[in-house]
Design a protein around this motif. Structure first.
Motif, short mmCIF file in Angstrom:
data_model
loop_
_atom_site.label_atom_id
_atom_site.label_comp_id
_atom_site.label_asym_id
_atom_site.label_seq_id
_atom_site.Cartn_x
_atom_site.Cartn_y
_atom_site.Cartn_z
N VAL A 20 0.86 -1.19 0.00
CA VAL A 20 0.00 0.00 0.00
C VAL A 20 0.90 1.24 0.00
N LYS A 79 1.90 4.91 0.86
CA LYS A 79 1.63 5.95 1.86
C LYS A 79 2.65 7.08 1.63
N ASN A 138 -0.42 -2.20 4.83
CA ASN A 138 -0.74 -0.95 5.54
C ASN A 138 -0.12 -0.90 6.93
N CYS A 145 -4.33 -9.75 8.37
CA CYS A 145 -4.34 -8.61 9.29
C CYS A 145 -4.11 -9.09 10.71
N PHE A 174 -8.71 -3.75 11.83
CA PHE A 174 -8.45 -3.54 10.41
C PHE A 174 -8.73 -4.82 9.63
N THR A 177 -5.82 -5.19 1.88
CA THR A 177 -4.52 -4.66 2.32
C THR A 177 -4.59 -4.11 3.74
N GLU A 198 -6.58 -1.98 5.07
CA GLU A 198 -6.82 -0.54 5.14
C GLU A 198 -8.19 -0.21 5.73
N ASP A 199 -9.09 -1.13 5.70
CA ASP A 199 -10.43 -0.88 6.24
C ASP A 199 -10.41 -1.04 7.74
#
Length: 628
Positions: free
Chosen positions: A487, A489, A497, A509, A514, A518, A520-521
């Motif tokens: 990801v 950044k 992430n 994860c 999260f 990836t 990110e949520d």
């Protein structure tokens, strides 16, 4: 049948229970003095036994015999006064007496039992084995029929003497297991030792006799131990006066006749196995079926395998074995012609095939197989031993230091000091591998029904997957490319992430909040931002709904005041609890002191006398003369 060694032959054998099959029941009774009440009851019930058995079969005979023990010390008293009359109303002791030959007239049985007199002996065990041996062996004297189910009902309230006990009486001649009867008496009772359990078992099996041990409660467990050794025997508990003898005969007869158990005789060097479904649908390896009824048919699949031919045997050998049901005279005779040599093994053929090209000119081609000359071995005699021994060559087919006689891991053949690995199964092209055939290149883990995920991902070597570039994992199921997990950044790339790790090309994860491809949520991040947004706008940007003329921004939290307040509260509560405890203990101590001082003042001690002293004598006063 014609068989070869280790080549099994199978055939079927059918057994069916026949109706009104002849039955001979010989009642063998202990007539020592302790069985006097049993004799009287047996006489009363003899006719009932015949009547009850006639309901089962119309062809029934009943006989009667009795036993005591050997007429020598220490089994029987040989004092002159005891020989003729060992006890009141007793006749002289004897080993075994045939009181009534098998007969269809039950009234004769009753009369003979009534006539029989009890006798007496000294020791607890009786000479029952002597009696069984004679009753079973003496076909003519007892009246056993050739085609009948022979049953011997053995009744006693005591144990038994067996081989070796005769030495106590100076009898050292072993029992020969033969019939020795004259005038219905056992003539060798005082000359031969008692028979052993194995002798009794062998004779019972040979004569096809079913033995029913009808013994008192305290003897049941002793006689039950004989059942595994004496084929076709059963044990029942006899009432103290034999009143349940009719029921015992019926139950044990039905128990014996409702089963078939096949045994094999003369089966040396021959393996015989049985398979049958009995009365169910499942075929089992068993030679026994239970709970059969008249007319039931059972089919056994019999497999016969000759294990080997005797060393040096030339030609064929003839063998005969017998298969028979326990307790019956019916016999199936199997005559076997065992082939121990072939026509291609004649001396003329061997001479013509010496040093055959098919055997590398180093052996004789016999019956399709090479018979190597000295100094050579192998399938085609292509392996010269040279200066080495056969053991040396074989040892090269197992790891160094191995003490087990296992060559080529038991997965191949040792040929000329090298392992030739076999196929994994009889119809498989897959073979074992390795110097000692220790490797299996087809037993690795599968991924999506392909071994090691297929040749594109990896290869199986000696039971382990070796993955190609770009793949990993025990079954090569993981892709090493992490591009799908990265990801961006700012100007950097983070793996998952920064909230997880990349496994098999996908993110896993590590934080519960999260999720997503990836990580990110976030499950809770959005709600927190919405809740705190007005406060952030008010304090940092002096805007938002809280920044109006009427309301002002909420004051900042005084963290120091909260921390000091909590600490002060804990200290205050602790001091309060300490003061309360001190107050309670002080009040309690004052009360205890006051009670002690009160008891001290009330105590009246005579200082001139020891309060725990007591005189050695006690004085009692008679109230009648009180004061006089």
């Amino acid at each position: 049948m014609t068989v070869r060694p280790n080549d099994p032959k199978t055939f079927t054998l059918t057994f069916r229970l026949a109706e009104n099959y002849p039955v001979d029941l010989y009642y063998l009774m202990d007539l020592s003095n302790s069985m006097a009440d049993d004799k009287k009851k047996l006489a009363d019930l003899g006719v009932l036994i015949a009547t009850d058995m006639n309901k089962i079969t119309k062809n029934f005979k009943l006989g009667f015999g009795s036993f005591v023990d050997k007429v020598v010390m220490p089994y029987v008293s040989t004092a002159p006064s005891k020989i003729a009359r060992p006890c009141d109303n007793c006749e002289p002791a004897y080993g075994f007496k045939n009181q009534l030959k098998l007969d269809a007239d039950a009234n004769k049985f009753r009369d003979q039992v009534n006539k029989a007199q009890v006798s007496g002996n000294l020791d607890a065990p009786e000479g029952g084995f002597d009696a069984i041996m004679q009753a079973v062996s003496c076909d003519g004297e007892i009246g056993w029929r050739n085609q009948s189910r022979r049953m011997l009902l053995f009744s006693t309230d005591a144990g038994f003497h067996y081989a070796g006990d005769g030495k106590l009486g100076g009898i050292i001649k072993p029992n020969d297991g033969q019939c020795h009867m004259s005038n219905n008496l056992y003539t060798e009772s005082s000359n031969q030792d008692y028979p052993s359990i194995s002798q009794v078992a062998a004779r019972v099996k040979e004569k096809n006799v079913n033995v029913i041990f009808a013994v008192t409660k305290d003897q049941v467990q002793i006689y039950k131990q004989l059942e595994p050794f004496i084929a076709g025997s059963e044990t029942g508990e006899l009432a103290s006066d034999s009143s349940n003898i009719v029921q015992l005969v019926r139950e044990n007869y039905l128990k014996i006749t409702s089963k078939v158990e096949l045994v094999v005789e003369n089966s040396d060097d021959v393996v015989v196995t049985f398979r049958t479904k009995c009365k169910g649908d499942v075929e089992e390896n068993t030679n026994k079926c239970l709970d059969l009824k008249i007319g039931d048919m059972v089919t056994f699949n019999v497999s016969i395998t000759a294990k080997e031919c005797p060393a040096g045997t030339v030609g064929n050998i003839q063998r005969t074995l017998k298969i028979k049901p326990v307790g019956l005279s019916d016999t199936l005779e199997v005559r076997m012609n065992v082939l121990c040599s072939c026509n291609c093994e004649t001396p003329q053929i061997e001479e013509a095939n010496k040093n055959s090209p098919q055997c590398n000119s180093s052996g004789t081609f016999v019956c399709g197989v090479c018979k190597c000359n000295p100094g050579y071995y192998g399938k085609d005699c292509s392996c010269p031993i040279g200066q080495r021994t056969l053991t040396d060559l074989q040892n090269e087919c197992k790891p160094k230091g191995s003490t087990l006689d296992i060559y080529c891991s038991d997965r191949g053949d040792c040929i000329c000091g090298k392992c030739e690995c076999r196929a994994r199964s009889s119809n498989s092209a897959q073979r074992y591998s390795g110097k000692f055939c220790e490797c299996d290149d087809y037993s690795c883990p599968f991924y999506k029904d392909l071994i090691c995920g297929g040749s594109e991902r990896g290869n199986c070597k000696c039971g382990k997957c070796y993955c190609n570039d770009g793949w990993s994992g025990p079954e090569c199921g993981c892709k090493n490319d992490t591009s799908a997990c990265m990801v961006k950044k700012g100007d950097k790339y983070l793996e998952c992430n920064g909230k997880g790790r990349c496994e098999c090309g996908a993110c896993v994860c590590t934080s519960k909040e999260f999720y997503g491809p990836t990580c990110e949520d976030c499950t809770t991040c959005l709600e927190v931002c919405k809740k705190e947004k007005p406060c952030v706008q008010c304090h940092l940007f002096q805007s938002g709904p809280l920044r109006t003329a009427v309301t002002k921004c909420p004051p900042e939290v005084n963290v120091l005041a909260i921390v000091l307040g909590v600490i002060g509260g804990i200290v205050a509560v602790g001091l309060a609890l300490l003061l309360i405890w001190k107050l309670v203990t002080t009040i309690s101590d004052k009360r205890e002191l006051a009670r002690f001082e009160k008891e001290t003042r009330n105590a009246k001690w005579d200082t001139g006398e020891n309060p725990i002293y007591k005189q050695a004598t006690s004085t009692f006063k008679n109230p009648t003369y009180a004061g006089k």
